[in-house]
Design an enzyme around this catalytic site. Structure first.
Site, PDB file in Angstrom:
ATOM      1  CG  ASP A 227      -8.147  44.050 -33.885  1.00  0.00           C
ATOM      2  OD1 ASP A 227      -9.257  43.705 -33.450  1.00  0.00           O
ATOM      3  OD2 ASP A 227      -7.285  44.624 -33.189  1.00  0.00           O
ATOM      4  CG  ASP A 266     -10.717  41.836 -31.170  1.00  0.00           C
ATOM      5  OD1 ASP A 266     -11.752  42.350 -30.709  1.00  0.00           O
ATOM      6  OD2 ASP A 266      -9.604  42.061 -30.682  1.00  0.00           O
ATOM      7  CG  ASP A 270      -9.869  47.361 -33.071  1.00  0.00           C
ATOM      8  OD1 ASP A 270     -10.946  47.607 -33.644  1.00  0.00           O
ATOM      9  OD2 ASP A 270      -9.788  46.646 -32.057  1.00  0.00           O
ATOM     10  NE  ARG A 322     -15.845  47.943 -28.865  1.00  0.00           N
ATOM     11  CZ  ARG A 322     -14.882  47.225 -28.299  1.00  0.00           C
ATOM     12  NH1 ARG A 322     -13.884  46.770 -29.045  1.00  0.00           N
ATOM     13  NH2 ARG A 322     -14.918  46.962 -27.011  1.00  0.00           N
TER      14      ARG A 322
END
Length: 448
Positions: A227, A266, A270, A322
């Site tokens: 991430d 990724d 997050d 997302r």
């Protein structure tokens, strides 16, 4: 219940859209427009600034001050990876301000020499050999195992030593002027408290060694490791005027192996593993697949009561999905701007998952013609979404009613009350006003 024909669902959705255009959503007129941001003073020190007392969930309790109390010995200006690593001090909790000047590439050795994927590869790893070894047509659906998978793991570990950078408690990490760039790094705020990340461009956290993961009943997929910014078990974190993207290596230009896009990135941001009390403001997330995940998985019940996050005045530009997807979190999402990709894949923007409690206020969506209002929202075991003041291509809409009408008979309807009212926030502007302000002011290099 028997699913309604698609034409009937479209008609119901169109009716809901028409009704939404005739009247603003509840509360839309109650918000007081915020004054336009004033140019910052020339002598403004972003490193010493702290989060305002009411600016989202990160202001709860002790608030978020980052490294603002650092003494002069712990204020650093860094221009290389080696200098940045030394300043981070292994994620220590000593108050510190770290100013990033220019572009720092995490894929460099201690002398500053650029490293590429071949430099990390070890134990005989080669992509062609990996693909030949685990081709599902010959390997089957089992998880990869054996010499090439072992070599991939060893190679990935070598890259991780370079690119994973721990940010400790009481730290402010801030870009200098308009040119603070961190390239190829995975910034990780792990089990730390009181952290500020501001005015930085975070670019291209590129995984040299994606892993193939078979999927029972499906093709499987490529799994990447890094991430761009990962808040893992972290508390009191303020992310402000950050730009995060895949700039340099967009995934949509990667090849296809085993019938799936060979992903190299990724998440952009997050927030997982019980992270809590986070404010993300005036940031830009762009040109990426999975932008932001809040919560690990449906079975991680230890996240209950945590994952309290505020997202305001951010831009999600050409993001596939997302933006965010939420499990368990109590998330206030207001005055954000969404620019849906005009070409390529698009799946959804708001993901309503297990026990999520999202309050979405006065957000603006700009969309090409093939994307409908009902496409903006997707639910996995979600039960409710509170929304008001949403604008879609200039028209006020009710996301929940349109989503329910379009999906009636195939998915469980979402309720419209998540059972809480946000109190920690500044003025909630109209969606139209906020979209214009965000277009001008969000992202790195625009904070001061």
């Amino acid at each position: 219940m028997t699913p309604r024909p698609r034409a009937a669902r479209r008609a119901a959705a169109a009716l809901a859209l028409l009704l939404g255009s005739l009247a603003l959503q509840p509360g839309a007129e109650a918000a007081t427009p915020a004054p336009a941001a004033q140019p910052p003073a020339a002598d403004r020190d972003l490193g010493r600034e702290v989060l305002a007392a009411d600016d989202g969930w990160a202001a709860e309790g002790t608030g978020t001050t980052g490294g603002s109390a650092a003494d002069d010995a712990h204020v650093f200006t860094v221009r290389t990876r080696a200098q940045l690593v030394a300043a981070l001090d292994g994620g220590s909790s000593v108050p510190k301000i770290i100013r990033v000047a220019g572009t720092i590439d995490a894929n460099t050795d201690d002398r500053g020499r650029r490293l590429d994927c071949d430099d990390y590869a070890t134990d005989g790893y080669a992509l062609d050999a990996y693909l030949a070894a685990y081709d599902p047509r010959t390997w089957g659906g089992a998880k990869p195992a054996g010499p090439q998978e072992d070599a991939r793991k060893a190679s990935a570990a070598r890259q991780a030593e370079r690119v994973e950078l721990l940010v400790g408690s009481h730290t402010t990490l801030v870009g200098v002027g308009r040119n603070g760039v961190l390239k190829g790094a995975s910034l990780q705020v792990k089990d730390a408290d009181n952290v500020i990340v501001r005015n930085l461009e975070l670019r291209d956290a590129y995984d040299c060694f994606p892993a193939w993961q078979p999927n029972t009943g499906g093709l499987g997929d490529w799994k990447t490791a890094y991430d761009t910014l990962w808040l893992r078990g972290a508390t009191h974190v303020w992310v402000d005027h950050v730009t995060a993207s895949d700039k340099g290596h967009p995934d949509d230009r990667e090849p296809t192996y085993f019938g799936r896009n060979f992903l190299r990135h990724d998440g952009l941001l997050d927030i997982t593993n019980g992270a809590d009390l986070v404010t993300v403001s005036w940031s830009r997330f762009a040109d990426h697949d999975k932008a932001m995940l809040i919560g690990n998985g449906d079975g991680v019940t230890t996240d209950r009561g945590k994952l309290r996050v505020t997202l305001h005045h951010n831009e999600f530009h050409s993001v596939v999905q997302r933006a965010p997807r939420v499990r368990f979190g109590q998330v206030h999402l207001y005055n954000n701007r969404y620019v849906i990709p005009g070409e390529g894949d698009y799946r959804y923007s708001l993901g309503v998952s297990t026990e999520s409690r999202i309050v979405a206020e006065n957000n603006s969506f700009e969309s090409p013609g093939h994307v409908e209002v009902a496409d903006l929202l997707k639910s996995w075991n979600g039960s409710a979404l509170t929304q008001r003041g949403t604008v879609f291509n200039g028209f006020p809409v009710d996301l929940v009613s349109i989503y329910n009408a379009y999906n009636s008979g195939s998915e469980t309807d979402l309720a419209t009350d998540t059972g809480w009212t946000p109190t920690l926030h500044g003025p909630v502007d109209s969606a139209e006003r906020a979209a214009a302000d965000v277009a001008r002011g969000a992202g790195a290099g625009r904070a001061g």
